[in-house]
Design an enzyme around this catalytic site. Structure first.
Site, short mmCIF file in Angstrom:
data_model
loop_
_atom_site.label_atom_id
_atom_site.label_comp_id
_atom_site.label_asym_id
_atom_site.label_seq_id
_atom_site.Cartn_x
_atom_site.Cartn_y
_atom_site.Cartn_z
N GLY A 11 -41.46 3.78 49.28
CA GLY A 11 -40.43 3.10 50.14
C GLY A 11 -39.38 2.56 49.10
N ARG A 72 -41.61 10.58 49.77
CA ARG A 72 -42.93 10.62 49.97
C ARG A 72 -43.26 11.96 49.80
NH1 ARG A 72 -44.39 5.18 50.87
NH2 ARG A 72 -43.28 4.09 52.17
N ASP A 103 -47.81 1.25 44.04
CA ASP A 103 -49.15 1.72 43.58
C ASP A 103 -49.26 3.24 43.74
OD1 ASP A 103 -49.42 1.08 46.02
OD2 ASP A 103 -51.61 0.08 45.67
N THR A 125 -41.21 -2.56 45.04
CA THR A 125 -41.94 -2.36 46.71
C THR A 125 -41.83 -3.89 46.90
OG1 THR A 125 -43.99 -2.13 47.97
CG2 THR A 125 -44.20 -2.73 45.74
N ASP A 127 -43.66 -5.00 48.95
CA ASP A 127 -44.89 -5.62 49.68
C ASP A 127 -45.64 -6.34 48.48
OD1 ASP A 127 -45.00 -3.79 51.86
OD2 ASP A 127 -45.98 -2.29 51.00
N ASP A 129 -47.63 -5.81 46.42
CA ASP A 129 -49.08 -5.56 46.37
C ASP A 129 -49.51 -4.85 44.94
OD1 ASP A 129 -47.90 -3.17 47.00
OD2 ASP A 129 -49.39 -2.69 48.49
N ARG A 171 -48.45 -3.39 55.09
CA ARG A 171 -49.60 -2.36 55.47
C ARG A 171 -51.21 -2.91 55.14
NH1 ARG A 171 -47.96 3.18 53.84
NH2 ARG A 171 -46.56 2.03 52.30
P1 ATP Z 1 -44.59 1.49 48.83
O1 ATP Z 1 -45.37 0.26 48.41
O2 ATP Z 1 -43.17 1.25 49.27
O3 ATP Z 1 -45.19 2.30 50.14
P2 ATP Z 1 -45.71 3.57 47.14
O4 ATP Z 1 -45.07 3.95 45.74
O5 ATP Z 1 -46.94 2.87 47.27
O6 ATP Z 1 -44.59 2.45 47.81
P3 ATP Z 1 -46.54 5.83 48.43
O7 ATP Z 1 -46.26 6.62 49.78
O8 ATP Z 1 -48.01 5.29 48.38
O9 ATP Z 1 -45.47 4.78 48.28
O10 ATP Z 1 -46.61 6.74 47.11
C1 ATP Z 1 -45.36 7.57 46.84
C2 ATP Z 1 -45.56 9.04 46.35
O11 ATP Z 1 -46.43 8.77 45.25
C3 ATP Z 1 -46.44 9.87 47.48
O12 ATP Z 1 -45.87 10.32 48.43
C4 ATP Z 1 -46.96 10.81 46.43
O13 ATP Z 1 -45.93 11.92 46.23
C5 ATP Z 1 -47.28 9.89 45.18
N1 ATP Z 1 -48.68 9.84 45.12
C6 ATP Z 1 -49.40 9.00 45.70
N2 ATP Z 1 -50.71 9.16 45.38
C7 ATP Z 1 -50.93 9.85 44.63
C8 ATP Z 1 -51.79 10.71 44.07
N3 ATP Z 1 -53.19 10.01 44.09
N4 ATP Z 1 -51.69 11.74 43.13
C9 ATP Z 1 -50.45 12.25 43.00
N5 ATP Z 1 -49.56 11.55 43.58
C10 ATP Z 1 -49.61 10.43 44.36
#
Ligand code: ATP
Length: 319
Positions: A11, A72, A103, A125, A127, A129, A171
């Site tokens: 995000g 994503r 994360d 982020t 969040d 978190d 979330r």
């Molecule tokens: P936010 O907290 O704003 O949601 P985020 O980085 O946690 O941000 P996610 O959608 O959980 O957002 O992860 C972003 C992208 O990271 C995913 O769409 C995916 O491409 C990659 N990703 C997440 N988990 C994995 C994993 N286990 N292995 C490889 N890539 C991953």
């Protein structure tokens, strides 16, 4: 190390642009070439690299969102996707990567690190978190955006003797909800980290009405329960008629606060310095105002706890 790349993933969060600017300018200051990757891991797999010079990141420090765009990507989670990303980095002769995201993005960064890619993460982020940093980039701005909205709703709530439920983002984590609740003087907060008891809430509302309070405000983190569901449960259990507001995506937008802009600038610069020092598979953060590097893995292993003092404060100050 001669050439590095930077991407934003997950995000978007206010302050990501300030972090990109700091990465680019620190890299060039340190005589590195730097490339921006468009649309996060999607662009990394497709080789969507763009050379960035100091002037290319001028005028973005106060802009919300991310000029590199974000995504994503399910494809990146597959072995094929990871290998495609590594291959396009090799083709472009990129020796190091800075990942700005949450994360989830760090799990992806870890997979690259495990396959030999030098990578450093910057927590961005709303969040908050991510374990390993007191604050993430974007959280302070989102908190202030949500607070401004809640303050406006409070005016209406108090003018009409109303019960308001406001749903904020979060979330998996209740940092935003809890801090909005403290800062807005809300009567009750519902977060994913704490068990919720509708009977207890109805009792509390009953007591506060008896003590002369005419209006009440409940803050709900989206991951705990939707505001619409909360309204239905309050109606069913206590006969309360609540007004519902879902703040939604406005919480992600807007110009970063000074706190987020400074945090992003510090973390962006520190990330490049750590990469040059030879740190691998780490994320950078601030702990007690100081810069800190910690293993990427620890960012999602374990759960960052809510401050119990703040949890108690909502209860204590809402009598
Ligand atoms: P936010 O907290 O704003 O949601 P985020 O980085 O946690 O941000 P996610 O959608 O959980 O957002 O992860 C972003 C992208 O990271 C995913 O769409 C995916 O491409 C990659 N990703 C997440 N988990 C994995 C994993 N286990 N292995 C490889 N890539 C991953």
């Amino acid at each position: 190390m001669r050439r590095i790349a930077v991407l934003t993933s997950g995000g978007d969060a206010p302050g990501m642009n300030a972090a990109i600017r700091a990465v680019v300018r620190t890299a060039i200051y340190r005589k590195l070439e730097v490339y921006g990757v468009l649309q996060g891991y999607e662009g990394l797999m497709d080789g969507a690299f763009q050379r960035l010079e100091p002037r290319d990141v001028g005028g973005i420090i106060h802009r919300g969102g991310t000029v590199l765009r974000t995504a994503r990507s399910e494809r990146f989670k597959t072995e094929e996707g990871l290998l495609a990303a590594i291959s396009s980095m090799e083709k472009a002769e990129i020796d190091g990567l800075v990942v700005i995201g949450g994360d989830g993005s760090f799990k992806g960064a870890w997979e690259l690190h495990r396959r030999g890619v030098p990578v450093v993460g910057i927590p961005g982020t709303i969040d908050n978190d991510v374990v390993g940093t007191d604050e993430t980039i974007g959280y302070d701005t989102a908190l202030n955006t949500a607070l401004e909205a809640v303050k406006k709703l409070r005016d209406t709530a108090s003018s009409h003797d109303r019960l308001f439920i406001v749903e904020v983002m979060g979330r998996e984590a209740g940092f935003l909800a809890l801090n909005v609740a403290v800062a807005s003087g809300a009567e009750f907060v519902v977060v994913p980290e704490r068990k919720f008891d509708i009977g207890f809430l109805c009792d509390r509302l009953h007591q506060s009405r008896k003590s002369g309070k005419q209006h009440s405000l409940i803050i709900v983190a989206e991951g705990a329960m939707s505001a619409v569901e909360m309204k239905a449960r309050l109606q069913d259990t206590g006969g309360y008629d609540a007004k519902v507001t879902v703040l939604g995506y406005i919480q992600r937008g807007g110009s970063p606060t000074s706190f987020d802009t400074i945090l992003a600038s510090r973390l962006g610069s520190f990330a490049v310095e750590r990469l040059l020092e030879g740190d691998r598979g780490i994320m950078v953060g601030t702990v007690c105002h100081g810069m800190k590097a910690s293993p990427l893995k620890s960012s999602w292993e374990g759960r960052k706890p809510l401050n119990p003092e703040l949890v108690e404060l909502v209860d204590k100050l809402s009598i």
